[in-house]
Design an enzyme around this catalytic site. Structure first.
Site, PDB file in Angstrom:
ATOM      1  N   CYS A  74       1.073  -1.388   0.135  1.00 39.35           N
ATOM      2  CA  CYS A  74      -0.020  -0.134   0.019  1.00 39.35           C
ATOM      3  C   CYS A  74       0.921   1.346  -0.172  1.00 39.35           C
ATOM      4  O   CYS A  74       2.044   1.101   0.582  1.00 39.35           O
ATOM      5  CB  CYS A  74      -0.917   0.047   1.180  1.00 39.35           C
ATOM      6  SG  CYS A  74      -1.804  -1.317   1.296  1.00 39.35           S
ATOM      7  N   ARG A  78       3.500   0.647  -6.852  1.00 38.94           N
ATOM      8  CA  ARG A  78       3.596  -0.311  -5.776  1.00 38.94           C
ATOM      9  C   ARG A  78       2.611  -1.667  -5.958  1.00 38.94           C
ATOM     10  O   ARG A  78       2.916  -2.297  -5.111  1.00 38.94           O
ATOM     11  CB  ARG A  78       3.522   0.316  -4.301  1.00 38.94           C
ATOM     12  CG  ARG A  78       4.578   1.504  -4.171  1.00 38.94           C
ATOM     13  CD  ARG A  78       4.332   2.350  -3.125  1.00 38.94           C
ATOM     14  NE  ARG A  78       4.082   1.854  -1.645  1.00 38.94           N
ATOM     15  CZ  ARG A  78       5.260   1.860  -0.844  1.00 38.94           C
ATOM     16  NH1 ARG A  78       6.182   2.636  -1.049  1.00 38.94           N
ATOM     17  NH2 ARG A  78       5.115   1.223   0.267  1.00 38.94           N
ATOM     18  N   TRP A 122      -3.384  -2.322  -1.276  1.00 39.25           N
ATOM     19  CA  TRP A 122      -3.116  -3.791  -1.737  1.00 39.25           C
ATOM     20  C   TRP A 122      -3.941  -4.607  -0.634  1.00 39.25           C
ATOM     21  O   TRP A 122      -3.320  -4.719   0.553  1.00 39.25           O
ATOM     22  CB  TRP A 122      -1.740  -3.954  -1.867  1.00 39.25           C
ATOM     23  CG  TRP A 122      -1.079  -5.387  -2.151  1.00 39.25           C
ATOM     24  CD1 TRP A 122      -0.951  -6.216  -1.122  1.00 39.25           C
ATOM     25  CD2 TRP A 122      -1.090  -6.123  -3.147  1.00 39.25           C
ATOM     26  NE1 TRP A 122      -0.521  -7.430  -1.683  1.00 39.25           N
ATOM     27  CE2 TRP A 122      -0.871  -7.148  -3.063  1.00 39.25           C
ATOM     28  CE3 TRP A 122      -1.441  -5.479  -4.584  1.00 39.25           C
ATOM     29  CZ2 TRP A 122      -0.558  -8.484  -4.033  1.00 39.25           C
ATOM     30  CZ3 TRP A 122      -1.146  -6.590  -5.549  1.00 39.25           C
ATOM     31  CH2 TRP A 122      -0.757  -7.760  -5.522  1.00 39.25           C
ATOM     32  N   ASN A 150      -0.692   1.547   6.520  1.00 43.86           N
ATOM     33  CA  ASN A 150      -0.057   0.320   5.679  1.00 43.86           C
ATOM     34  C   ASN A 150       0.379  -0.471   7.019  1.00 43.86           C
ATOM     35  O   ASN A 150       0.986   0.154   7.829  1.00 43.86           O
ATOM     36  CB  ASN A 150       1.175   0.807   5.030  1.00 43.86           C
ATOM     37  CG  ASN A 150       0.834   1.834   3.885  1.00 43.86           C
ATOM     38  OD1 ASN A 150      -0.291   1.882   3.430  1.00 43.86           O
ATOM     39  ND2 ASN A 150       2.041   2.285   3.259  1.00 43.86           N
ATOM     40  N   GLY A 151       0.415  -1.896   6.673  1.00 41.09           N
ATOM     41  CA  GLY A 151       0.844  -2.600   7.750  1.00 41.09           C
ATOM     42  C   GLY A 151      -0.359  -3.591   8.158  1.00 41.09           C
ATOM     43  O   GLY A 151      -1.307  -3.779   7.459  1.00 41.09           O
ATOM     44  N   GLU A 186      14.764 -24.270  -9.236  1.00 44.81           N
ATOM     45  CA  GLU A 186      14.160 -22.682  -9.046  1.00 44.81           C
ATOM     46  C   GLU A 186      15.248 -21.906  -9.541  1.00 44.81           C
ATOM     47  O   GLU A 186      15.130 -21.214 -10.170  1.00 44.81           O
ATOM     48  CB  GLU A 186      13.683 -22.409  -7.695  1.00 44.81           C
ATOM     49  CG  GLU A 186      13.239 -21.131  -7.364  1.00 44.81           C
ATOM     50  CD  GLU A 186      12.065 -20.497  -8.465  1.00 44.81           C
ATOM     51  OE1 GLU A 186      11.424 -21.417  -9.066  1.00 44.81           O
ATOM     52  OE2 GLU A 186      11.791 -19.513  -8.309  1.00 44.81           O
ATOM     53  N   LYS A 199      15.178 -19.301 -12.603  1.00 44.06           N
ATOM     54  CA  LYS A 199      15.563 -18.050 -12.513  1.00 44.06           C
ATOM     55  C   LYS A 199      16.494 -17.647 -13.400  1.00 44.06           C
ATOM     56  O   LYS A 199      16.538 -16.602 -14.221  1.00 44.06           O
ATOM     57  CB  LYS A 199      16.174 -17.633 -11.153  1.00 44.06           C
ATOM     58  CG  LYS A 199      14.968 -17.747  -9.896  1.00 44.06           C
ATOM     59  CD  LYS A 199      14.234 -16.534  -9.794  1.00 44.06           C
ATOM     60  CE  LYS A 199      12.893 -16.790 -10.666  1.00 44.06           C
ATOM     61  NZ  LYS A 199      11.651 -17.280  -9.875  1.00 44.06           N
ATOM     62  N   GLU A 202      15.236 -17.552 -17.122  1.00 37.48           N
ATOM     63  CA  GLU A 202      14.281 -16.439 -17.663  1.00 37.48           C
ATOM     64  C   GLU A 202      14.844 -14.997 -17.679  1.00 37.48           C
ATOM     65  O   GLU A 202      14.409 -14.342 -18.495  1.00 37.48           O
ATOM     66  CB  GLU A 202      13.019 -16.611 -16.673  1.00 37.48           C
ATOM     67  CG  GLU A 202      13.123 -16.031 -15.323  1.00 37.48           C
ATOM     68  CD  GLU A 202      11.671 -16.108 -14.767  1.00 37.48           C
ATOM     69  OE1 GLU A 202      11.693 -16.466 -13.511  1.00 37.48           O
ATOM     70  OE2 GLU A 202      10.396 -15.997 -15.149  1.00 37.48           O
ATOM     71  N   HIS A 228      23.362 -40.552 -15.066  1.00 38.74           N
ATOM     72  CA  HIS A 228      22.335 -41.338 -15.993  1.00 38.74           C
ATOM     73  C   HIS A 228      22.224 -40.406 -17.064  1.00 38.74           C
ATOM     74  O   HIS A 228      21.165 -40.851 -17.775  1.00 38.74           O
ATOM     75  CB  HIS A 228      21.153 -41.454 -15.173  1.00 38.74           C
ATOM     76  CG  HIS A 228      21.236 -42.388 -13.940  1.00 38.74           C
ATOM     77  ND1 HIS A 228      21.698 -43.533 -13.974  1.00 38.74           N
ATOM     78  CD2 HIS A 228      21.170 -41.983 -12.491  1.00 38.74           C
ATOM     79  CE1 HIS A 228      21.690 -44.274 -12.728  1.00 38.74           C
ATOM     80  NE2 HIS A 228      21.366 -43.090 -12.008  1.00 38.74           N
ATOM     81  N   LYS A 253       3.961 -11.520 -16.244  1.00 39.12           N
ATOM     82  CA  LYS A 253       3.946 -11.924 -14.915  1.00 39.12           C
ATOM     83  C   LYS A 253       2.758 -12.803 -14.312  1.00 39.12           C
ATOM     84  O   LYS A 253       3.125 -13.643 -13.431  1.00 39.12           O
ATOM     85  CB  LYS A 253       3.565 -10.353 -14.056  1.00 39.12           C
ATOM     86  CG  LYS A 253       3.671 -10.619 -12.458  1.00 39.12           C
ATOM     87  CD  LYS A 253       4.990 -10.718 -12.052  1.00 39.12           C
ATOM     88  CE  LYS A 253       5.030 -10.991 -10.505  1.00 39.12           C
ATOM     89  NZ  LYS A 253       6.368 -11.868 -10.179  1.00 39.12           N
TER      90      LYS A 253
HETATM   91  C1  AGP Z   1       8.726 -17.550 -12.353  1.00 42.15           C
HETATM   92  O1  AGP Z   1       9.757 -16.516 -12.263  1.00 42.15           O
HETATM   93  C2  AGP Z   1       7.475 -17.072 -13.313  1.00 42.15           C
HETATM   94  N1  AGP Z   1       7.130 -15.749 -12.963  1.00 42.15           N
HETATM   95  C3  AGP Z   1       6.414 -18.207 -13.287  1.00 42.15           C
HETATM   96  O2  AGP Z   1       7.389 -19.524 -13.442  1.00 42.15           O
HETATM   97  C4  AGP Z   1       5.348 -18.314 -12.563  1.00 42.15           C
HETATM   98  O3  AGP Z   1       5.627 -18.968 -11.162  1.00 42.15           O
HETATM   99  C5  AGP Z   1       4.217 -19.081 -12.883  1.00 42.15           C
HETATM  100  O4  AGP Z   1       3.653 -18.683 -14.395  1.00 42.15           O
HETATM  101  C6  AGP Z   1       2.903 -19.431 -12.157  1.00 42.15           C
HETATM  102  O5  AGP Z   1       2.589 -18.142 -11.763  1.00 42.15           O
HETATM  103  P1  AGP Z   1       1.474 -18.234 -10.532  1.00 42.15           P
HETATM  104  O6  AGP Z   1       2.342 -18.396  -9.234  1.00 42.15           O
HETATM  105  O7  AGP Z   1       0.997 -16.696 -10.483  1.00 42.15           O
HETATM  106  O8  AGP Z   1       0.724 -18.977 -10.761  1.00 42.15           O
END
Ligand code: AGP
Length: 596
Positions: A2, A27, A71, A97-98, A469, A473, A476, A492, A591
């Protein structure tokens, strides 16, 4: 998170507040509002965009006011739940906020005393507490009100008969902008850079009285504090990122707070046996995509280790098309956005199959909340970088909480064991802080990855998904081909790909797989691959087999994915930065993925 803005000065407050709110939009928010003192106290607030709010608002005359972007965390996004809130007399307005942790108990008490609530939020208790304690001095009322509050806040209040606003801070940012004959209070400097570059940062426990030509800061004991202003040299764009070069780095550094907030009320609910679910489950299925899928994989280890319940993990995009057999497991859908099309479809399919469903999401009011029986909200705050960081580590918190809750229900863990683990979890923000303190060492260690075409990430056991993970990262945001592998699988197949041009990032913590992991790293070394090892502080054996080592504080092995994840996030970030990649908006990615 927020955003707050407050203004006292000769300009029309409406203009300054709307301008400030627009600058705080980055934000993330789902509703916004403002309150202005003119001939009376007027409030305008609504769900949705600030542009919509400003176009539907009449001209309000007045030179004192507060504004807020919300938010949602407690209560869905709606007009009623948007800030500011008014007391019963309509004479005071509050923005906050909080999180007010004890809001339910306070609300009950205030209702018994005759206060009428209009929203579902935790914040609204603050304005009623102010009303209760007001005896002609708003600042004194605020100080009294805050004595009753447990939780975190940046809070600003105004009164219809006042020329000053009052504010307070605890664990939420608050900064004063000093102008000439006018002053501003805000949650960050972006909101004030149009008017002044002189900033006074408010510290935890301090309260403030702010008028057009005077700002007084008080410490916890009510003594006035003298503080020299800092001169801000940032541009608005710099300021949005809090001085960090990218949102991703800012969000990596926000993890101690995000984790703290996500645990805050939940640990109390765990203690009182009201957390997340109220029925034991014979089996668990975790369903998600991408990074959330990796959190689910870690979740499987956690639930099986703590609660001893058989747990399976499925990709949401596969689950929807699978045959689905047996009794309906408790199906947990992890999605930070709450809008991922495959995960939403999986939730519907789970219900069609008769499974009880629980969603773990970071966005209150997101679609997933309408598709499931129960929801658990992480409190990471908005994440702007496309690469998930703080939403992932808070998903891990959800998995620890779920594991302990299930263990509690079926008595797989004793009270003392749960208490011990929760106290270690409470220490997690501190451990993460220590990892972040070493960011510059991580930056130096990534040199070996920068020219690579391919990188392998190796781990075992609970840190196998951590390394998946890490690989996700890196690929991507740096566009380097990266693969996460369970270290035991190396021989393997993938061993054939290793040579001096293929670096390997290996996670090696002192659990029951430690010796095996060291042996796997030696196999890699024998193929001349450069090795960047992530281990525990003071591990000389690991340092001896790796070309470079970065270390995390010693933690209980079951909690090790958290600091190790922060490490792989930093590794990916610095590698991508050295390669000059557009870190916050990688090509071809969004996103939230709302198509299947
Ligand atoms: C990872 O950095 C990505 N943003 C992507 O893998 C993401 O986790 C995936 O699209 C799932 O998104 P969600 O958690 O909003 O469902």
């Amino acid at each position: 998170m927020c955003g707050i803005i407050g203004y006292a000065g000769p300009r029309e407050a409406q203009e300054v507040l709307l301008d400030g709110l627009r600058r705080l939009e980055y934000r993330g928010y789902d509703s916004a509002g403002l309150a202005i003192v003119g001939s009376s106290l007027k409030v305008f607030k609504d769900k949705g965009e600030i542009s919509k709010l400003s176009s539907s608002m009449p001209q309000l005359r007045g030179h004192l006011g507060v504004g807020h972007t919300r938010w949602a965390t407690c209560g869905k996004p709606s007009q009623q739940n948007a800030h500011p809130f008014l007391d019963c007399t309509g004479q005071m307005a509050v923005v906050h906020n909080g999180i007010i942790e004890n809001h339910l108990a306070l609300r009950k008490k205030l209702i018994d005393e005759g206060h009428v609530f209009t929203s579902e939020t935790d914040t609204e208790v603050l304005v009623h507490l102010l009303e209760k304690h007001y005896k002609g001095d708003l600042h004194a009322a605020l100080r009294e009100a805050l004595k009753e509050v447990k939780g975190t806040y940046a809070v600003v209040a105004i009164r219809t008969d006042g020329r000053e606003l009052v504010a307070a801070r605890k664990e939420n940012p608050l900064v004063i902008g000093l102008g000439v004959g006018e002053n501003i209070v805000a949650s960050d400097v972006t909101a004030m850079l149009n008017y002044t570059n002189k900033a006074l940062y408010i510290m935890d426990g301090e309260t403030v009285v702010l008028g057009p030509s005077k700002v007084t800061i008080y410490d916890v004991d009510g003594r006035t504090v003298h503080r020299d202003p800092s001169i801000i040299t940032w541009t608005v764009e710099d300021a949005k990122k809090g001085g960090f070069e990218h949102y991703m780095l800012k969000e990596i550094f926000e993890q101690p707070t995000a984790i703290h907030n996500s645990l805050l009320e939940s640990l109390d609910e765990l203690e009182s046996g009201t957390l997340m679910i109220d029925h034991d489950a014979p089996s668990i299925k975790l369903v998600a995509c991408g990074t959330s899928y990796h959190a689910s994989m870690v979740g499987k280890y956690i639930i099986e280790a703590l609660a001893k319940i058989p747990t399976t993990v499925e990709l949401a995009s596969e689950y929807r098309y699978s045959p689905g057999t047996g009794e309906g497991p408790l199906t947990v859908l992890l999605t930070q956005s709450g809008e991922t099309a495959d995960t939403l479809a999986a939730a519907r399919e789970a219900r069609r199959r008769g499974c009880p469903t629980l969603a773990v999401t970071n966005v209150v009011g997101s679609t997933i909340a309408r598709e499931v029986d129960r929801v658990f909200y992480t409190k990471a705050g908005p994440e702007i970088g496309v690469a998930a960081t703080k939403t992932y580590t808070t998903q891990l918190m959800a998995m620890y909480l779920l594991g302990m809750r299930l263990a509690q229900m079926r008595r797989a863990m004793g009270r003392d064991e749960i208490r011990e683990l929760t106290s270690e979890l409470r220490g997690m923000p501190r451990y993460i802080g220590k990892v972040l303190d070493r960011a510059h060492e991580v930056e130096a260690a990534t040199d070996m990855l920068v020219p690579a075409r391919d990188v392998f990430f190796l781990g075992r056991n609970i840190n196998y998904p951590t390394m998946l993970e890490g690989a996700l990262k890196l690929k991507e945001i740096s566009y380097i081909h990266a693969e996460g592998y369970a270290a035991g699988e190396l021989k393997h197949g993938p061993l054939a790909l290793l040579d001096a041009s293929t670096p390997v990032v290996a996670a090696c913590v002192k659990d029951h797989t430690y010796e095996k992991m060291l042996a796997n790293i030696s196999e890699v070394a024998a193929r001349d691959s450069p090795i960047l090892a992530i281990g525990l502080e003071g591990d000389a054996d690991l340092a001896a087999v790796a070309d470079s080592t970065v270390s995390v504080p010693k933690v209980n092995p079951i909690l090790s994915p958290v600091p190790l994840t922060v490490m792989v996030q930093l590794i990916a970030y610095y590698t991508a930065r050295k390669r000059g990649c557009p870190i916050d908006k990688p090509r071809n990615l969004a996103k939230s993925v709302t198509v299947d």
